[in-house]
Write an enzyme that holds these catalytic residues in place. Structure first.
Site, PDB file in Angstrom:
ATOM      1  N   CYS A 115      21.602  44.087  40.322  1.00  0.00           N
ATOM      2  CA  CYS A 115      22.250  43.178  41.269  1.00  0.00           C
ATOM      3  C   CYS A 115      21.218  42.334  41.993  1.00  0.00           C
ATOM      4  O   CYS A 115      21.437  41.179  42.295  1.00  0.00           O
ATOM      5  CB  CYS A 115      23.086  43.974  42.267  1.00  0.00           C
ATOM      6  SG  CYS A 115      22.150  45.284  43.055  1.00  0.00           S
ATOM      7  N   GLU A 121      29.320  46.829  47.582  1.00  0.00           N
ATOM      8  CA  GLU A 121      28.009  46.245  47.239  1.00  0.00           C
ATOM      9  C   GLU A 121      28.223  45.555  45.897  1.00  0.00           C
ATOM     10  O   GLU A 121      28.426  46.214  44.879  1.00  0.00           O
ATOM     11  CB  GLU A 121      26.945  47.337  47.107  1.00  0.00           C
ATOM     12  CG  GLU A 121      26.680  48.107  48.388  1.00  0.00           C
ATOM     13  CD  GLU A 121      25.674  47.427  49.297  1.00  0.00           C
ATOM     14  OE1 GLU A 121      25.030  46.448  48.857  1.00  0.00           O
ATOM     15  OE2 GLU A 121      25.544  47.869  50.448  1.00  0.00           O
TER      16      GLU A 121
HETATM   17  P1  NDP Z   1      32.752  46.294  37.467  1.00  0.00           P
HETATM   18  O1  NDP Z   1      33.220  45.686  38.736  1.00  0.00           O
HETATM   19  O2  NDP Z   1      33.316  45.812  36.195  1.00  0.00           O
HETATM   20  O3  NDP Z   1      32.977  47.869  37.495  1.00  0.00           O
HETATM   21  C1  NDP Z   1      32.505  48.681  38.563  1.00  0.00           C
HETATM   22  C2  NDP Z   1      33.308  49.973  38.592  1.00  0.00           C
HETATM   23  O4  NDP Z   1      34.647  49.684  38.976  1.00  0.00           O
HETATM   24  C3  NDP Z   1      33.391  50.668  37.231  1.00  0.00           C
HETATM   25  O5  NDP Z   1      33.348  52.065  37.407  1.00  0.00           O
HETATM   26  C4  NDP Z   1      34.761  50.227  36.744  1.00  0.00           C
HETATM   27  O6  NDP Z   1      35.307  51.091  35.792  1.00  0.00           O
HETATM   28  C5  NDP Z   1      35.533  50.282  38.045  1.00  0.00           C
HETATM   29  N1  NDP Z   1      36.785  49.514  38.070  1.00  0.00           N
HETATM   30  C6  NDP Z   1      37.190  48.516  37.250  1.00  0.00           C
HETATM   31  N2  NDP Z   1      38.400  48.047  37.641  1.00  0.00           N
HETATM   32  C7  NDP Z   1      38.758  48.768  38.738  1.00  0.00           C
HETATM   33  C8  NDP Z   1      39.885  48.750  39.627  1.00  0.00           C
HETATM   34  N3  NDP Z   1      40.870  47.876  39.482  1.00  0.00           N
HETATM   35  N4  NDP Z   1      39.904  49.627  40.659  1.00  0.00           N
HETATM   36  C9  NDP Z   1      38.901  50.499  40.859  1.00  0.00           C
HETATM   37  N5  NDP Z   1      37.799  50.557  40.049  1.00  0.00           N
HETATM   38  C10 NDP Z   1      37.729  49.695  39.012  1.00  0.00           C
HETATM   39  O7  NDP Z   1      31.151  46.135  37.476  1.00  0.00           O
HETATM   40  P2  NDP Z   1      30.127  46.444  36.305  1.00  0.00           P
HETATM   41  O8  NDP Z   1      30.244  47.891  35.929  1.00  0.00           O
HETATM   42  O9  NDP Z   1      30.258  45.411  35.247  1.00  0.00           O
HETATM   43  O10 NDP Z   1      28.728  46.301  37.066  1.00  0.00           O
HETATM   44  C11 NDP Z   1      27.995  45.118  37.132  1.00  0.00           C
HETATM   45  C12 NDP Z   1      28.198  44.458  38.475  1.00  0.00           C
HETATM   46  O11 NDP Z   1      27.800  45.346  39.513  1.00  0.00           O
HETATM   47  C13 NDP Z   1      27.364  43.213  38.665  1.00  0.00           C
HETATM   48  O12 NDP Z   1      28.139  42.210  39.249  1.00  0.00           O
HETATM   49  C14 NDP Z   1      26.270  43.671  39.631  1.00  0.00           C
HETATM   50  O13 NDP Z   1      25.717  42.630  40.400  1.00  0.00           O
HETATM   51  C15 NDP Z   1      27.016  44.649  40.469  1.00  0.00           C
HETATM   52  N6  NDP Z   1      26.083  45.560  41.122  1.00  0.00           N
HETATM   53  C16 NDP Z   1      25.911  45.463  42.480  1.00  0.00           C
HETATM   54  C17 NDP Z   1      24.982  46.255  43.124  1.00  0.00           C
HETATM   55  C18 NDP Z   1      24.749  46.149  44.595  1.00  0.00           C
HETATM   56  O14 NDP Z   1      24.191  47.080  45.169  1.00  0.00           O
HETATM   57  N7  NDP Z   1      25.118  45.065  45.232  1.00  0.00           N
HETATM   58  C19 NDP Z   1      24.166  47.222  42.374  1.00  0.00           C
HETATM   59  C20 NDP Z   1      24.443  47.229  40.973  1.00  0.00           C
HETATM   60  C21 NDP Z   1      25.383  46.430  40.371  1.00  0.00           C
HETATM   61  P3  NDP Z   1      34.998  50.885  34.228  1.00  0.00           P
HETATM   62  O15 NDP Z   1      33.608  50.364  34.058  1.00  0.00           O
HETATM   63  O16 NDP Z   1      35.131  52.255  33.683  1.00  0.00           O
HETATM   64  O17 NDP Z   1      36.012  49.915  33.745  1.00  0.00           O
END
Ligand code: NDP
Length: 479
Positions: free
Chosen positions: A268, A234
């Protein structure tokens, strides 16, 4: 991440002060392996408990969460800088346990079904994926870590959650509440660390639910594909709102203002671009800007005002870049329009822009802030073309006479569309009566998180086929 990868203390910035006032030791790779092994071992008993017993365990946990609410809410508020949304986040836990329990009782019930052959009887069976890995973002840290975990636990999975390192404070009090319910503590685990730990979790789990950016989602989905495990993503959005001729202007401006600025636009499914019929455009912009100027920042206390700080400092840079680019290309600013600093935190007031087009980043890239760029259209075809001119396809809104609005909604490449309101879909998570929705284009892959069937994502399906005939089967060699 290998077992030898060094892990160092992670410092966490407070979004209201800008000061790193919290630190934690990340889960080590060896600890993650041990947790996955233990979760996998405990899952068989969890599944064998049966649905009603699992519901009873989760219901007991909700009581513990309620008892610990002050500490959990304080931690989420410190993580995000927001108070009202933190109350909503904790409220979701009990609501989702109740709703998904009702859904599970129906959706996971196994009824034998007759087949075309009167001798053959078919029984469906569900075999939960043993260990679900959840990777969640910082914008609703508590809710998004549990949105998939709760139905998965009810379905019989063990769950390991890796929330964002940006907002980790809530984990301590939440894990304390989980520890008070020993059966649950065996199968619901939080691990804390940076993205690298998320990647390590993909290597341990049997199934992944990822919520986050499209860029990271691609990496996670590729890694899961290489392991041949299912991965539900998502991802980001750039939700459009279309305001048709004949729309109720007062209703449209109020709903869009809320849908675009709730949680400071860090959702999002925020409305991020608005297309208004030319006959309504000027009045719409004036009214939206007037209402936007009346919305106060949550200062000096988190419980004041409606607009909290920008939780993640790098996001403020993106919003600032979008505003600069729009201004440089001729956009007019009617309210807000700046990244403001208050008490060390970064803030952005509800911002209405006009004279925008699709050459501007603010109309094409995810801003994740309270920006409301408004563009006029002349025909419905033009509005549909502009709304669909995006790599994203998460959700959106259409305002106007219902039949006309529904007709437009059917032409949009979006999964969840609110008519004469904005952002309705998330209110119905776990509701047995709501339709399913999938993410279109780069907003995600996999089955719906909404609707009763979504709980079935957490199980593999089995067909048990019984031949009750006393005769030789006609397809046997010696029949
Ligand atoms: P990120 O993609 O930066 O991070 C999401 C998660 O992935 C975090 O826990 C992050 O860890 C982790 N992560 C980072 N790199 C990796 C990797 N290589 N492998 C596995 N996990 C990894 O997103 P954000 O936290 O910045 O969130 C914002 C985004 O989320 C926006 O684009 C928003 O639209 C989307 N979103 C979508 C929703 C939906 O339902 N469609 C709902 C809410 C948000 P860490 O942060 O610790 O680096």
């Amino acid at each position: 991440m290998t077992l030898d990868t060094p892990v160092t203390t992670i410092e966490v910035r407070n979004p209201r002060t800008g000061v790193a006032d919290y630190r934690f030791e990340p889960t080590t790779p060896a600890e993650l392996k041990d947790i996955a092994r233990a979760a996998r071992a405990a899952q068989a008993d969890w599944q064998a408990l049966g649905l009603e017993a699992r519901i009873a365990v989760l219901t007991r946990w909700v009581e513990k969460v309620d008892a610990a609410a002050p500490e959990i809410v304080a931690a989420v508020t410190a993580d995000t800088g927001r108070h009202a949304e933190s109350l909503r986040e904790i409220g979701n836990i009990g609501k989702w346990v109740d709703r998904w329990s009702a859904v599970a009782r129906t959706a996971l019930t196994l009824e034998p079904t007759p087949t075309a052959n009167p001798d053959i009887h078919s029984f469906a069976d569900y075999a939960p994926y043993p260990v679900l890995g959840v990777i969640s973002p910082w914008n609703f840290p508590l809710s998004l870590s549990l949105m998939d975990a709760i139905p998965a636990l009810l379905a019989g999975c063990a769950v390991i959650i890796k929330p964002s390192e940006v907002t980790p404070r809530f984990v301590e009090p939440l894990v304390a509440s989980i520890a008070e319910v020993p059966e649950l503590a065996q199968v619901l685990h939080y691990v804390r660390g940076a993205g690298v730990l998320g990647a390590a979790l993909v290597d341990e789990a049997d199934m992944i639910c990822f919520t986050g950016s499209t860029a990271t989602g691609r990496k996670v989905a590729s890694q899961a594909a290489a392991r041949f495990i299912p991965c539900f993503t998502e991802l980001g959005g750039k939700d459009p709102a279309i305001v048709l001729e004949g729309a109720d202007l007062d209703r449209a401006t109020s709903a869009i203002l809320t849908g675009a600025t709730l949680a400071t636009g860090q959702q999002c499914y925020s409305i991020e671009r608005i297309y208004v019929h030319r006959s309504l455009h000027d009045a719409f912009v004036a009214q939206l800007a007037e209402k936007a100027r009346a919305v106060k920042l949550a200062l000096p206390e988190p419980g004041d005002g409606r607009i909290g700080p920008l939780t993640f400092a790098p996001q403020a840079e993106i919003i600032g870049r979008h505003l600069e680019d729009a201004r440089a290309k001729g956009a007019e600013v009617h309210s807000g329009g700046e990244i403001e600093t208050h008490g060390g935190g970064l803030w952005c007031a509800p911002t209405v822009l006009s004279n925008v087009d699709h050459d501007m980043a603010v109309m094409t890239e995810e801003s994740f802030g309270p920006l409301m760029p408004v563009m006029a259209f002349d025909t419905v075809d033009e509005a549909v073309r502009l709304a669909n001119d995006s790599p994203y396809g998460l959700s959106g809104a259409v305002f106007g006479p219902e039949e006309a609005a529904l007709a437009v909604a059917r032409r949009l490449d979006l999964g969840g569309i609110s008519i004469n309101d904005a952002g309705l879909a998330p209110f119905f998570i776990g509701d047995a009566t709501v339709a399913e929705k999938t993410a279109f284009k780069s907003s995600g892959l996999g089955g719906s998180r909404l609707g009763p069937d979504s709980i079935k994502r957490f199980s593999r399906r089995k067909a048990l086929l019984v031949n009750r005939s006393t005769q030789k089967s006609p397809w046997w060699f010696d029949a």
